[in-house]
Design a protein around this motif. Structure first.
Motif, PDB file in Angstrom:
ATOM      1  N   TYR A 147       0.829  -1.205   0.000  1.00 49.88           N
ATOM      2  CA  TYR A 147       0.000   0.000   0.000  1.00 49.88           C
ATOM      3  C   TYR A 147       0.868   1.261   0.000  1.00 49.88           C
ATOM      4  O   TYR A 147       2.050   1.210   0.378  1.00 49.88           O
ATOM      5  CB  TYR A 147      -0.933  -0.005   1.215  1.00 49.88           C
ATOM      6  N   PRO A 148       0.331   2.390  -0.413  1.00 51.18           N
ATOM      7  CA  PRO A 148       1.119   3.637  -0.435  1.00 51.18           C
ATOM      8  C   PRO A 148       1.653   3.984   0.954  1.00 51.18           C
ATOM      9  O   PRO A 148       0.914   3.944   1.941  1.00 51.18           O
ATOM     10  CB  PRO A 148       0.101   4.686  -0.900  1.00 51.18           C
ATOM     11  N   GLY A 149       2.929   4.289   1.013  1.00 48.86           N
ATOM     12  CA  GLY A 149       3.551   4.668   2.277  1.00 48.86           C
ATOM     13  C   GLY A 149       4.058   3.515   3.109  1.00 48.86           C
ATOM     14  O   GLY A 149       4.623   3.724   4.195  1.00 48.86           O
ATOM     15  N   GLU A 171     -14.810   0.715  -5.325  1.00 50.80           N
ATOM     16  CA  GLU A 171     -13.718  -0.248  -5.137  1.00 50.80           C
ATOM     17  C   GLU A 171     -13.450  -0.452  -3.652  1.00 50.80           C
ATOM     18  O   GLU A 171     -13.468   0.496  -2.861  1.00 50.80           O
ATOM     19  CB  GLU A 171     -12.450   0.248  -5.831  1.00 50.80           C
ATOM     20  N   THR A 172     -13.190  -1.693  -3.269  1.00 48.95           N
ATOM     21  CA  THR A 172     -12.800  -2.012  -1.896  1.00 48.95           C
ATOM     22  C   THR A 172     -11.540  -2.861  -1.928  1.00 48.95           C
ATOM     23  O   THR A 172     -11.351  -3.671  -2.841  1.00 48.95           O
ATOM     24  CB  THR A 172     -13.901  -2.784  -1.143  1.00 48.95           C
ATOM     25  N   MET A 173     -10.705  -2.681  -0.918  1.00 47.94           N
ATOM     26  CA  MET A 173      -9.489  -3.495  -0.809  1.00 47.94           C
ATOM     27  C   MET A 173      -8.945  -3.403   0.607  1.00 47.94           C
ATOM     28  O   MET A 173      -9.230  -2.447   1.337  1.00 47.94           O
ATOM     29  CB  MET A 173      -8.427  -3.040  -1.814  1.00 47.94           C
ATOM     30  N   ASN A 231      -4.478  -3.032  -4.706  1.00 48.63           N
ATOM     31  CA  ASN A 231      -4.596  -3.041  -6.160  1.00 48.63           C
ATOM     32  C   ASN A 231      -3.596  -2.046  -6.736  1.00 48.63           C
ATOM     33  O   ASN A 231      -3.763  -0.833  -6.574  1.00 48.63           O
ATOM     34  CB  ASN A 231      -6.019  -2.660  -6.574  1.00 48.63           C
ATOM     35  N   PRO A 232      -2.557  -2.513  -7.412  1.00 52.08           N
ATOM     36  CA  PRO A 232      -1.535  -1.578  -7.906  1.00 52.08           C
ATOM     37  C   PRO A 232      -2.055  -0.620  -8.965  1.00 52.08           C
ATOM     38  O   PRO A 232      -1.433   0.402  -9.239  1.00 52.08           O
ATOM     39  CB  PRO A 232      -0.457  -2.506  -8.470  1.00 52.08           C
TER      40      PRO A 232
END
Length: 500
Positions: free
Chosen positions: A54-56, A160-162, A168-169
């Protein structure tokens, strides 16, 4: 159905290709053991750091201590390495130490069973393959199986869910209205990154956490050059990090005065970072420092001052097709919902159907809670080792340091077993060890601090953490007690042909 071991049983079957699995493989090769395989259900090497993209995403432990002791890395870019660097480091180690020819990816193990007549473990895979091995080293990490809470109407949301562990890249947060559910370690790293381009980030918090500054910085070219040319400088940096954590963090766990002082400092830090008084009150925990995982961030608290970031403390009532409704009746329209809700530790520990002597399942053995001898061995499960078993988490140190201590102990057992030995532990030794663990845990903030967390089982026992510091754990794993750990020839002499 195929036999992935081809013509003969393996000497060692390793589960997981993260720090533990790759480390185990390296140590086996050092001992001259080549008849082993590393199986991982993922599509790449890295374990936790393959799944969590995930980002970060970054490590809370300083980089020069979040690596193998035998393979220091002079090229860490920052004090706290980001996820891509950590995964790349594990991949380089696997390549450098010739582990990759032994690795099979995309291979999920669904079952293990002990054949007492042949003194072998039989493994079943999700794709129908099978394998046999004398020894099993379970190196699966706990931080990859998502824990997703159930919300009314969750299946009706059309955006969208994750989960942060299943990122999801292709997801682009730019211009989107995003909900982040959860406010712990993953969330405080992701929120500032998402807020850079998102139209709005709504952070749904159930329980506040103590947050300290991470004091991260980039290593200069000069520093990295020095690390490359002077290995002693790297060792000194590693030792500095180790000693600082041993002193500073362990006092929080066992000393109330230290916790009181730290709590006041963290309140001051919160006050300097967050302008909104309502937010500051909502971000102040009601339990002792250290009872839950202490979080570190340089930019999360400040991100709550941004116009496009909202802290939501009202409980979630339901999902709708276009957003989330909270208990006060307010609905927030959303394009995406991100679960930063942690990991299902208990289900992860039981995710493989493991059956030992007399068909005893691990689930039944642990029906009253997950316990092991020195976090590594279990009665009734011969030749089965866990690199990160119950009560193995050392809160003052890097998990990589802890893994190395456990692996050294495991490899010594395998080495002493020779060509046909069986390694077992007595039930009495296991019970005694866990009584001592519980007695020591009772004196820690994890028991006295007034909170419940993923450290605890559903019954309330601390099952994840070791009741000592890194030096204590290293001392424990430095010896094999012959009265506790039995290494003997198989009871039944029908031997299999495994070879090293």
């Amino acid at each position: 159905m195929n036999d992935v071991t081809a013509t003969q049983p393996l000497e060692v079957l390793i589960i997981g290709a993260g720090f533990a699995g790759i480390g185990a493989a390296i140590k086996l090769l050092e001992k001259g053991v080549t008849n082993f395989r590393v199986f991982d259900k993922a599509g790449g090497v890295g374990g936790t750091w393959w799944h969590n993209r995930y980002p970060g995403a970054a490590c809370d432990v300083p980089s020069h201590f979040y690596c193998y002791s035998f393979e220091p890395n002079p090229d860490w870019s920052r004090l706290h390495a980001p996820q891509p660097e950590i995964q790349a480091y594990i991949e380089r180690c696997a390549e450098k130490y010739a582990v990759m020819p032994h690795v099979e990816l995309g291979k999920a193990i669904t079952g293990l069973s002990w054949d007492v007549k042949r003194s072998l473990w039989s493994a079943a895979f999700a794709d129908g393959d099978t394998a046999e091995a004398r020894f099993v080293i379970n190196g699966m990490g706990a931080l990859h199986q998502p824990k997703i809470p159930q919300f009314r109407g969750a299946d009706t949301f059309t955006g969208e869910t994750m989960h942060t562990a299943c990122w999801n890249p292709d997801f682009d947060p730019a211009g989107k209205r995003i909900a982040v559910i959860g406010s712990a370690a993953s969330a405080i790293q992701a929120v500032p990154e998402l807020a850079r381009t998102a139209a709005m980030v709504h952070l749904f918090q159930r329980t506040p956490n103590y947050i300290a500054p991470r004091n991260d910085y980039a290593y200069s070219d000069e520093q990295r050059t020095q690390f490359r040319s002077d290995p002693d400088a790297m060792r000194a940096e590693r030792e500095r990090i180790f000693n600082e954590a041993e002193t500073r963090l362990w006092s929080l766990i066992v000393d109330q005065a230290s916790r009181d002082r730290t709590r006041e400092l963290l309140k001051l830090y919160l006050g300097t970072q967050v302008r909104n008084r309502k937010y500051r009150a909502a971000l102040t925990p009601g339990f002792d420092v250290g009872c839950k995982r202490l979080l570190f961030s340089d930019d999360f608290l400040a991100s709550l001052n941004e116009d496009n970031v909202e802290l939501v403390t009202e409980p979630i009532s339901a999902f709708t097709g276009g957003g989330i409704v909270t208990a006060d009746g307010a609905e927030r329209p959303l394009d995406a919902i991100i679960y930063a809700t942690g990991f299902d530790i208990e289900s992860h520990q039981r995710s493989i159907d493991i059956r030992g002597e007399n068909g005893l399942s691990l689930s039944d053995a642990w029906k009253d809670g997950a316990r092991a001898y020195m976090s590594v061995l279990l009665p009734d499960f011969p030749n089965y080792f866990m690199a990160t078993g119950p009560n193995s988490g050392v809160a003052t140190t890097s998990v990589v340091f802890m893994i190395e201590q456990a692996l050294d102990w495991i490899i010594r057992c395998i080495d002493r077993a020779g060509d046909n030995g069986v390694v077992t532990v007595t039930p009495e030794a296991t019970a005694r060890y866990n009584r001592e663990v519980d007695e020591r845990l009772a004196r820690t903030v994890w028991v006295t601090g007034g909170c419940r967390s993923w450290y605890h089982s559903a019954e309330g026992r601390v099952e994840t953490l070791f009741p000592g510091n890194a030096n204590d754990y290293r001392g424990q794993m430095s010896k094999i007690e012959p009265d506790d750990v039995r290494i003997a020839a198989p009871a039944i002499a029908e031997m299999a042909g495994a070879g090293r």
